[in-house]
Design a protein around this motif. Structure first.
Motif, PDB file in Angstrom:
ATOM      1  N   PHE A 150      26.512  -9.427  27.779  1.00 14.48           N
ATOM      2  CA  PHE A 150      27.886  -9.913  27.632  1.00 14.48           C
ATOM      3  C   PHE A 150      27.927 -11.300  26.989  1.00 14.48           C
ATOM      4  CE2 PHE A 150      29.140  -6.313  29.877  1.00 14.48           C
ATOM      5  CZ  PHE A 150      30.497  -6.295  30.145  1.00 14.48           C
ATOM      6  N   VAL A 151      27.036 -12.182  27.400  1.00 14.55           N
ATOM      7  CA  VAL A 151      27.032 -13.548  26.864  1.00 14.55           C
ATOM      8  C   VAL A 151      26.744 -13.549  25.369  1.00 14.55           C
ATOM      9  CG1 VAL A 151      25.724 -15.722  26.905  1.00 14.55           C
ATOM     10  CG2 VAL A 151      26.503 -14.697  29.035  1.00 14.55           C
ATOM     11  N   ARG A 152      25.889 -12.659  24.932  1.00 11.71           N
ATOM     12  CA  ARG A 152      25.522 -12.600  23.512  1.00 11.71           C
ATOM     13  C   ARG A 152      26.568 -11.886  22.662  1.00 11.71           C
ATOM     14  NH1 ARG A 152      21.370 -15.284  21.593  1.00 11.71           N
ATOM     15  NH2 ARG A 152      20.894 -13.586  20.203  1.00 11.71           N
ATOM     16  N   VAL A 205      30.403 -16.671  40.504  1.00 14.21           N
ATOM     17  CA  VAL A 205      29.068 -16.703  41.102  1.00 14.21           C
ATOM     18  C   VAL A 205      29.173 -16.457  42.606  1.00 14.21           C
ATOM     19  CG1 VAL A 205      27.086 -18.193  41.639  1.00 14.21           C
ATOM     20  CG2 VAL A 205      28.037 -18.144  39.319  1.00 14.21           C
ATOM     21  N   ARG A 206      30.135 -17.106  43.243  1.00  6.88           N
ATOM     22  CA  ARG A 206      30.338 -16.916  44.683  1.00  6.88           C
ATOM     23  C   ARG A 206      30.681 -15.452  44.981  1.00  6.88           C
ATOM     24  NH1 ARG A 206      34.939 -19.814  45.967  1.00  6.88           N
ATOM     25  NH2 ARG A 206      33.871 -21.393  44.829  1.00  6.88           N
ATOM     26  N   TRP A 207      31.550 -14.871  44.158  1.00  3.25           N
ATOM     27  CA  TRP A 207      31.935 -13.473  44.357  1.00  3.25           C
ATOM     28  C   TRP A 207      30.709 -12.572  44.262  1.00  3.25           C
ATOM     29  CZ3 TRP A 207      31.593  -8.733  42.229  1.00  3.25           C
ATOM     30  CH2 TRP A 207      32.440  -7.737  42.731  1.00  3.25           C
ATOM     31  N   HIS A 238      34.488 -12.703  34.791  1.00  7.07           N
ATOM     32  CA  HIS A 238      35.289 -13.769  35.400  1.00  7.07           C
ATOM     33  C   HIS A 238      36.417 -14.230  34.480  1.00  7.07           C
ATOM     34  CE1 HIS A 238      32.568 -16.428  33.104  1.00  7.07           C
ATOM     35  NE2 HIS A 238      33.504 -17.342  33.229  1.00  7.07           N
ATOM     36  N   GLU A 239      36.210 -14.141  33.181  1.00  4.36           N
ATOM     37  CA  GLU A 239      37.251 -14.530  32.233  1.00  4.36           C
ATOM     38  C   GLU A 239      38.432 -13.565  32.304  1.00  4.36           C
ATOM     39  OE1 GLU A 239      34.330 -16.554  28.901  1.00  4.36           O
ATOM     40  OE2 GLU A 239      34.798 -14.436  28.746  1.00  4.36           O
ATOM     41  N   TRP A 244      38.976 -16.320  36.724  1.00  8.71           N
ATOM     42  CA  TRP A 244      38.192 -17.068  37.704  1.00  8.71           C
ATOM     43  C   TRP A 244      37.388 -18.157  37.002  1.00  8.71           C
ATOM     44  CZ3 TRP A 244      35.476 -12.185  40.087  1.00  8.71           C
ATOM     45  CH2 TRP A 244      36.408 -11.424  40.801  1.00  8.71           C
ATOM     46  N   GLN A 245      37.108 -19.215  37.727  1.00  7.53           N
ATOM     47  CA  GLN A 245      36.160 -20.216  37.262  1.00  7.53           C
ATOM     48  C   GLN A 245      34.753 -19.633  37.427  1.00  7.53           C
ATOM     49  OE1 GLN A 245      36.933 -23.235  35.890  1.00  7.53           O
ATOM     50  NE2 GLN A 245      39.045 -22.506  36.016  1.00  7.53           N
ATOM     51  N   GLU A 246      33.795 -20.173  36.692  1.00 10.00           N
ATOM     52  CA  GLU A 246      32.424 -19.663  36.794  1.00 10.00           C
ATOM     53  C   GLU A 246      31.899 -19.733  38.228  1.00 10.00           C
ATOM     54  OE1 GLU A 246      29.916 -21.598  33.929  1.00 10.00           O
ATOM     55  OE2 GLU A 246      31.156 -20.915  32.262  1.00 10.00           O
TER      56      GLU A 246
END
Length: 86
Positions: A13-15, A33-35, A22-23, A27-29
Motif C-alpha cells: 500500500f505504501v508503495r 497503529v493502536r487499532w 487509516h486514511e 484516523w491519525q497514524e
C-alpha cells in the motif's frame, strides 16, 4: 516468506497510489497503529481487504484510471488470498 502478511500488505500500500486504511477512516497514524495492536490479525486483514475494495469502487465510480495501481492491487489480492489458505 517469513514476514507477517500485514507487514507485506502495508509495504504494498505504501508503495502504491492506494490509500492506506487509516486514511480512508480519517484516523491519525497513531490511532491506526493502536487499532491494529488491539485487534486480531484476521480483523486487520479484513480492514485492509475493505480498504482495497473501497479504493477499487472509488476509482471506478469517479472514473479514475486504475492502471497505475493494478500491479499493486494484484499483489495485495495475492497476499490476501495466501493468508486465507493458511
Amino acid at each position: 516468506m517469513g514476514l507477517p502478511p500485514l507487514i507485506v500488505l502495508h509495504h504494498i500500500f505504501v508503495r502504491s497510489p492506494i490509500s492506506l486504511p487509516h486514511e480512508l477512516h480519517g484516523w491519525q497514524e497513531a490511532e491506526y497503529v493502536r487499532w491494529v495492536e488491539e485487534h486480531t490479525e484476521e480483523e486487520a486483514l479484513t480492514l485492509i481487504y475493505g480498504a482495497l475494495s473501497h479504493w477499487e469502487k472509488i476509482t471506478e465510480s469517479e472514473g479514475i484510471d486504475p492502471s497505475p495501481a493494478l500491479e499493486y492491487v494484484a499483489l495485495a489480492r495475492a497476499v490476501l488470498s495466501n493468508t486465507r489458505d493458511i
